[in-house]
Design an enzyme around this catalytic site. Structure first.
Site, mmCIF file in Angstrom:
data_model
loop_
_atom_site.group_PDB
_atom_site.id
_atom_site.type_symbol
_atom_site.label_atom_id
_atom_site.label_comp_id
_atom_site.label_asym_id
_atom_site.label_seq_id
_atom_site.Cartn_x
_atom_site.Cartn_y
_atom_site.Cartn_z
ATOM 1 N N LYS A 13 13.016 -36.780 -24.367
ATOM 2 C CA LYS A 13 12.308 -36.494 -25.624
ATOM 3 C C LYS A 13 10.936 -37.171 -25.658
ATOM 4 C CE LYS A 13 15.406 -38.489 -28.239
ATOM 5 N NZ LYS A 13 16.343 -39.046 -27.256
ATOM 6 N N ARG A 85 18.139 -40.667 -36.632
ATOM 7 C CA ARG A 85 19.200 -40.983 -35.683
ATOM 8 C C ARG A 85 20.545 -41.156 -36.374
ATOM 9 N NH1 ARG A 85 16.051 -43.330 -31.468
ATOM 10 N NH2 ARG A 85 17.131 -44.019 -29.617
ATOM 11 N N ARG A 124 14.656 -45.186 -15.015
ATOM 12 C CA ARG A 124 13.669 -45.695 -15.974
ATOM 13 C C ARG A 124 13.678 -47.222 -15.991
ATOM 14 N NH1 ARG A 124 13.745 -43.606 -22.089
ATOM 15 N NH2 ARG A 124 15.420 -45.087 -22.392
ATOM 16 N N ARG A 130 13.123 -51.805 -19.140
ATOM 17 C CA ARG A 130 13.609 -51.959 -20.520
ATOM 18 C C ARG A 130 14.984 -52.620 -20.531
ATOM 19 N NH1 ARG A 130 12.672 -46.569 -24.100
ATOM 20 N NH2 ARG A 130 14.567 -47.409 -25.048
ATOM 21 N N ARG A 141 24.760 -47.522 -25.772
ATOM 22 C CA ARG A 141 23.878 -46.580 -26.485
ATOM 23 C C ARG A 141 24.450 -45.169 -26.495
ATOM 24 N NH1 ARG A 141 18.882 -47.260 -23.328
ATOM 25 N NH2 ARG A 141 17.806 -45.838 -24.696
HETATM 26 P P1 AMP Z 1 14.271 -45.097 -28.194
HETATM 27 O O1 AMP Z 1 12.995 -45.604 -27.632
HETATM 28 O O2 AMP Z 1 14.078 -43.937 -29.146
HETATM 29 O O3 AMP Z 1 15.315 -44.822 -27.150
HETATM 30 O O4 AMP Z 1 14.863 -46.273 -29.123
HETATM 31 C C1 AMP Z 1 15.201 -47.534 -28.560
HETATM 32 C C2 AMP Z 1 15.954 -48.390 -29.567
HETATM 33 O O5 AMP Z 1 15.164 -48.558 -30.763
HETATM 34 C C3 AMP Z 1 17.278 -47.822 -30.065
HETATM 35 O O6 AMP Z 1 18.346 -48.097 -29.179
HETATM 36 C C4 AMP Z 1 17.427 -48.561 -31.395
HETATM 37 O O7 AMP Z 1 17.796 -49.914 -31.213
HETATM 38 C C5 AMP Z 1 16.000 -48.555 -31.908
HETATM 39 N N1 AMP Z 1 15.704 -47.315 -32.684
HETATM 40 C C6 AMP Z 1 14.762 -46.379 -32.395
HETATM 41 N N2 AMP Z 1 14.746 -45.401 -33.307
HETATM 42 C C7 AMP Z 1 15.705 -45.727 -34.210
HETATM 43 C C8 AMP Z 1 16.191 -45.103 -35.389
HETATM 44 N N3 AMP Z 1 15.697 -43.936 -35.828
HETATM 45 N N4 AMP Z 1 17.193 -45.736 -36.067
HETATM 46 C C9 AMP Z 1 17.701 -46.909 -35.654
HETATM 47 N N5 AMP Z 1 17.301 -47.542 -34.544
HETATM 48 C C10 AMP Z 1 16.311 -46.964 -33.824
#
Ligand code: AMP
Length: 183
Positions: A13, A85, A124, A130, A141
């Site tokens: 995404k 989410r 990644r 990360r 996750r």
């Molecule tokens: P991402 O980069 O979108 O994979 O997000 C990495 C991490 O950020 C997730 O595992 C959550 O800990 C936090 N996170 C990102 N977006 C959200 C969201 N909409 N709601 C809650 N936590 C989020």
């Protein structure tokens, strides 16, 4: 156009949203990027979010909603990546948009298989380092995704708002399908 990208971690995404927003001149709103930025700057919000982020848990709804809410009003052409989410976040997004008399134009669901995902996330981790791409956190996750985020797909499906794309294949292949889906 207001577009939401939905899909499990590692579905591509972020990569697609970055390319497409550049190409179309849209805004890219990624809650994950916002949270990483807060953590990098060591803000209070960042320190709070880190306790969830590092374990692969979701940051609480209220925090994320507050973070993104004020950016929605002036984001006319936007791709939302990683938000909503949870069903609570999805309902809150609908509320916020209805306050300004608009709604989402597209919800694109990135369909991928789990084995492929784990592979991608491991790659990644080698590149970006990360902490939430460590094997333990990846598994966690995925569980969080199935429990909290998969119902968001159903939330939008109930309203007939989902366009599903096959997110396997090269970045260019997926990009082609995506452009078709949002045209
Ligand atoms: P991402 O980069 O979108 O994979 O997000 C990495 C991490 O950020 C997730 O595992 C959550 O800990 C936090 N996170 C990102 N977006 C959200 C969201 N909409 N709601 C809650 N936590 C989020």
């Amino acid at each position: 156009m207001r577009i939401v990208f939905l899909g499990p971690p590692g579905a591509g995404k972020g990569t697609q949203a970055t390319m497409l927003t550049e190409q179309l001149g849209y805004q890219h709103l990624s809650t994950g990027d916002m949270i990483r930025d807060e953590m990098d700057r060591g803000t209070e919000l960042g320190q709070f979010a880190k306790t969830f982020y590092d374990k692969g848990d979701l940051v609480p709804d209220g925090t994320v909603i507050d973070m993104i809410k004020f950016r929605l009003a002036d984001a006319e052409n936007v791709i939302l990546d990683g938000f909503p989410r949870t069903v609570v976040q999805a309902a809150s997004l609908d509320d916020e948009l209805s306050k300004i008399g608009v709604s989402l134009d597209r919800v694109v669901f990135f369909r991928v298989d789990v084995e492929e995902l784990i592979d991608r996330l491991e790659k990644r981790r080698e590149i970006e380092g990360r902490v939430d791409d460590e094997p333990e956190a990846i598994r966690h996750r995925m569980n969080v995704y199935n429990r909290e985020t998969a119902p968001v797909v159903d939330y939008y499906r109930d309203n007939d708002r989902v366009t599903e794309i096959d997110a396997l294949g090269t970045i260019d292949n997926v990009r082609g399908r995506l452009i078709e889906a949002i045209e």
